[in-house]
Design an enzyme around this catalytic site. Structure first.
Site, short mmCIF file in Angstrom:
data_model
loop_
_atom_site.label_atom_id
_atom_site.label_comp_id
_atom_site.label_asym_id
_atom_site.label_seq_id
_atom_site.Cartn_x
_atom_site.Cartn_y
_atom_site.Cartn_z
N HIS A 223 -9.06 -3.67 -0.75
CA HIS A 223 -8.56 -4.80 -1.53
C HIS A 223 -9.59 -5.28 -2.54
CE1 HIS A 223 -6.74 -4.84 2.55
NE2 HIS A 223 -5.65 -4.80 1.82
N HIS B 98 0.83 -1.22 0.00
CA HIS B 98 0.00 0.00 0.00
C HIS B 98 0.86 1.27 0.00
CE1 HIS B 98 -3.65 -2.27 0.66
NE2 HIS B 98 -3.13 -2.87 1.71
#
Length: 332
Positions: free
Chosen positions: A220, A58
């Site tokens: 996600h 991320h």
């Protein structure tokens, strides 16, 4: 679609990206055991310290916000995966300089499992730890059921608020209280037009049609229930601004922080156009933006879209947001 990435062995992604981060920022942070990213000045920290955790993949979150004025130790899990609790307990022990530790956890299943086990161990060992959970995704639960809300980009400004309060010399109770107050008055909504791929396997995390977008998609690729035809920047910004204002209960005359966080494959051009539209929409409602960030704080590989974050601000929170910090991806 074939995955094209400049990587080596997929199994070594986390270790190699952390090594690269440390090499790129040798004056700010260093690597510890068990994928810990540590503030280089931790040893001289005569204050409350900040520990957090999260999966890799991320970037720049979360390890890119380790440094003076923000996070002291980030325990990094594998790609999109939480680290184990023992590493987090070890990080809390390493971080504690006698004033206690604030442990900030994002609300995702794996992170919460690790967080709960970590707190249990800390209690058993008599460690002085307080925990704040960031859970601000408005798309998957109402504010009354906030414990079901996913943690999105809101963790980053929470680190900044908490880190500044700690730097000012606040007690653990005071630092935790101001971080919690900020977290209780923030909200995020994400929109995606294309899903990401898992960088180790090439698996597509979400599929959307050529003329589709989804408002409310999770970190996600989790569905958010807002799949709809593609809209313009102005239309999309208005939908998202109004949902956030409604959720937090912002009234005319109030002040807010506004963040447009790119998810990985959305250009800065698009983000700035969305930010412009959001500020104008808020101005129509007599709501003033007094703190902001436009750019990538927390990404999901090459997911196309952005997260819009809003928080109610006051003089204390604004002072803490504007306080000095020195991390790889946020400096003030």
């Amino acid at each position: 679609m074939q995955m094209k990435k400049f990587i080596n062995d997929p199994e070594n992604l986390t270790a190699e990206l952390l090594e690269g981060l440390a090499m790129a920022n040798p004056d700010i942070l260093e690597l510890g055991e068990d994928n810990m990213v540590v503030n280089k000045k931790l040893a001289e920290a005569d204050r409350v310290t900040i520990v957090t955790q999260g999966g890799a993949g991320h970037e720049p979150a979360i390890e890119g916000f380790v440094g003076e004025g923000m996070v002291d130790i980030d325990v990094v899990g594998d790609i999109f995966a939480a680290p184990g609790p023992q590493a987090c307990v070890d990080a809390i022990k390493l971080a504690d300089k006698g004033k206690g530790v604030l442990y900030i956890v994002l609300n995702h299943a794996g992170d919460m499992l690790t967080g709960n086990m970590t707190m249990k161990q800390c209690k058993k060992q008599g460690l002085n730890v307080a925990r704040v959970v960031t859970q601000e995704d408005v798309s998957n639960a109402t504010r009354e059921n906030a414990d079901d809300r996913r943690g999105l980009v809101g963790c980053i400004p929470t680190y900044k608020i908490a880190g500044a309060a700690a730097a000012e010399g606040g007690s653990l109770e005071e630092v935790a209280a101001v971080a919690q107050r900020f977290a209780d008055n923030m909200a995020t909504l994400a929109v995606a037009v294309r899903g990401a791929t898992h960088p180790q396997t090439g698996t597509l995390l979400a599929e959307l049609g050529d003329d589709e977008m989804e408002i409310g998609m999770g970190q996600h690729g989790e569905e958010g229930g807002g799949r709809q035809p593609m809209k313009s920047a102005d239309e999309t910004a208005a939908i998202m601004v109004n949902a956030l204002v409604r959720d937090i209960g912002i009234e005319p005359g109030e002040k807010v922080m506004l963040i447009v966080n790119g998810s990985g494959a959305t250009t800065l051009m698009e983000q700035l156009i969305v930010y412009r539209a959001a500020v104008k929409e808020l101005a129509k409602q007599d709501i003033e933006v007094v703190a902001n960030f436009v750019g990538e704080m927390l990404t999901v590989q090459e997911q196309a879209g952005f997260q819009m974050f809003m928080a109610r601000m006051d003089d204390e929170l604004l002072r803490l947001w504007n306080a000095p910090c020195n991390t790889p991806y946020l400096k003030k």
